[in-house]
Write a protein that holds these residues in place. Structure first.
Motif, short mmCIF file in Angstrom:
data_model
loop_
_atom_site.label_atom_id
_atom_site.label_comp_id
_atom_site.label_asym_id
_atom_site.label_seq_id
_atom_site.Cartn_x
_atom_site.Cartn_y
_atom_site.Cartn_z
N MET A 11 64.94 35.53 60.27
CA MET A 11 65.34 36.95 60.21
C MET A 11 66.45 37.16 59.20
N ILE A 12 67.40 36.23 59.15
CA ILE A 12 68.49 36.35 58.17
C ILE A 12 67.92 36.21 56.75
N HIS A 13 67.02 35.26 56.57
CA HIS A 13 66.36 35.11 55.26
C HIS A 13 65.67 36.41 54.85
N VAL A 14 64.90 36.97 55.76
CA VAL A 14 64.14 38.19 55.45
C VAL A 14 65.09 39.35 55.21
N LEU A 15 66.17 39.45 55.98
CA LEU A 15 67.17 40.50 55.78
C LEU A 15 67.78 40.38 54.38
N LEU A 16 68.12 39.17 53.96
CA LEU A 16 68.67 38.96 52.62
C LEU A 16 67.63 39.27 51.54
N TYR A 17 66.38 38.94 51.83
CA TYR A 17 65.33 39.26 50.87
C TYR A 17 65.14 40.78 50.79
N GLY A 18 65.31 41.50 51.88
CA GLY A 18 65.26 42.96 51.86
C GLY A 18 66.39 43.52 51.00
N ILE A 19 67.58 42.91 51.08
CA ILE A 19 68.69 43.33 50.21
C ILE A 19 68.32 43.06 48.75
N PHE A 20 67.69 41.91 48.50
CA PHE A 20 67.23 41.58 47.15
C PHE A 20 66.24 42.63 46.64
N ILE A 21 65.32 43.05 47.50
CA ILE A 21 64.35 44.08 47.11
C ILE A 21 65.10 45.37 46.76
N GLY A 22 66.11 45.73 47.56
CA GLY A 22 66.89 46.93 47.26
C GLY A 22 67.60 46.83 45.92
N VAL A 23 68.19 45.67 45.64
CA VAL A 23 68.90 45.48 44.37
C VAL A 23 67.92 45.59 43.20
N THR A 24 66.79 44.89 43.30
CA THR A 24 65.84 44.93 42.19
C THR A 24 65.23 46.32 42.03
N LEU A 25 64.97 47.01 43.12
CA LEU A 25 64.43 48.37 43.02
C LEU A 25 65.45 49.30 42.36
N ASP A 26 66.71 49.16 42.73
CA ASP A 26 67.76 49.96 42.12
C ASP A 26 67.86 49.67 40.63
N PHE A 27 67.76 48.40 40.26
CA PHE A 27 67.81 48.03 38.85
C PHE A 27 66.62 48.62 38.09
N VAL A 28 65.45 48.56 38.70
CA VAL A 28 64.26 49.12 38.05
C VAL A 28 64.41 50.63 37.89
N VAL A 78 65.14 46.94 56.86
CA VAL A 78 66.56 47.02 57.24
C VAL A 78 67.44 46.43 56.13
N GLY A 79 67.02 45.32 55.52
CA GLY A 79 67.78 44.73 54.42
C GLY A 79 67.90 45.70 53.25
N ALA A 80 66.80 46.37 52.90
CA ALA A 80 66.84 47.35 51.81
C ALA A 80 67.74 48.53 52.18
N ILE A 81 67.68 48.97 53.45
CA ILE A 81 68.53 50.08 53.89
C ILE A 81 70.00 49.67 53.84
N ILE A 82 70.31 48.46 54.24
CA ILE A 82 71.70 47.96 54.17
C ILE A 82 72.19 48.02 52.73
N TYR A 83 71.34 47.59 51.79
CA TYR A 83 71.76 47.66 50.39
C TYR A 83 72.02 49.11 49.99
N PHE A 84 71.06 50.01 50.24
CA PHE A 84 71.20 51.38 49.76
C PHE A 84 72.33 52.14 50.46
N LYS A 85 72.63 51.81 51.73
CA LYS A 85 73.69 52.52 52.45
C LYS A 85 75.08 51.95 52.16
N PHE A 86 75.19 50.63 52.08
CA PHE A 86 76.52 50.03 52.03
C PHE A 86 76.84 49.29 50.73
N LEU A 87 75.88 48.75 50.07
CA LEU A 87 76.16 47.91 48.92
C LEU A 87 75.84 48.57 47.58
N LYS A 88 75.07 49.65 47.61
CA LYS A 88 74.66 50.28 46.35
C LYS A 88 75.85 50.80 45.57
N GLN A 89 76.75 51.48 46.23
CA GLN A 89 77.89 52.10 45.55
C GLN A 89 78.72 51.06 44.77
#
Length: 175
Positions: A11-28, A78-89
């Motif tokens: 679950m932690i791996h997948v959560l981190l991968y969701g954050i990775f998806i958020g980062v790459t989507l934001d970059f794209v 959830v990982g992607a949402i964590i990125y967009f809510k808390f880490l994107k800024q």
């Protein structure tokens, strides 16, 4: 069957991968804003998802031996949402700088390739084509023009002979 600790690690791996998806989507999304063409923007997004979905399944297969549960999808989201809510800024400016740096590097590489590869090839092409055209003009001056004049001269002589024969034939008939 996985133990509970392995499932939590996964679950932690997948959560981190969701954050990775958020980062790459934001970059794209940052990269696609540079393109003004509407269709090009859509093509970039579609290409991103065509690459990202198989990568996600390959990641899950390598980490979890291909076992896919519903909670995996939930933790990716959830990982992607964590990125967009808390880490994107805090990371967004860094991603913009990365994008600008990549485009600057790409522009530099394009200029270097143009100077070192394209320009010499175009110069050689122009030089060879000019030499060929010069050679053809010389051949034309040497052979075509004199032969054309000779041909005109010979055809005029033939016409004169024909005219002369006709006159002689007419003269002989009259006699």
């Amino acid at each position: 069957i996985m133990s509970l600790s392995v499932q939590f690690q996964f679950m932690i791996h997948v959560l981190l991968y969701g954050i990775f998806i958020g980062v790459t989507l934001d970059f794209v999304c940052i990269v696609k804003e540079i393109f003004f063409n509407y269709y090009m923007q859509w093509a970039i997004i579609i290409l991103y998802w065509l690459i990202q979905v198989p990568l996600t399944f390959v990641y899950i297969y390598n980490v979890n031996e291909g076992i896919f549960h519903l909670y995996i999808l939930i933790f990716l989201i959830v990982g992607a949402i964590i990125y967009f809510k808390f880490l994107k800024q805090p990371l967004h400016r860094d991603l913009e700088m990365l994008g600008e740096s990549l485009f600057t590097i790409a522009h530099f590489i394009k200029k270097v390739v143009n100077i070192l590869v394209i320009s010499p090839i175009m110069f050689i092409y122009k030089l060879v084509s000019d030499i060929i055209m010069l050679f053809l003009r010389i051949l034309k001056l040497l052979f075509y023009t004199p032969l054309a004049k000779l041909g005109k001269w010979m055809s005029s002589k033939k016409k004169e002979r024909r005219r002369g024969k006709k006159k002689t034939n007419l003269n002989t008939e009259e006699e």
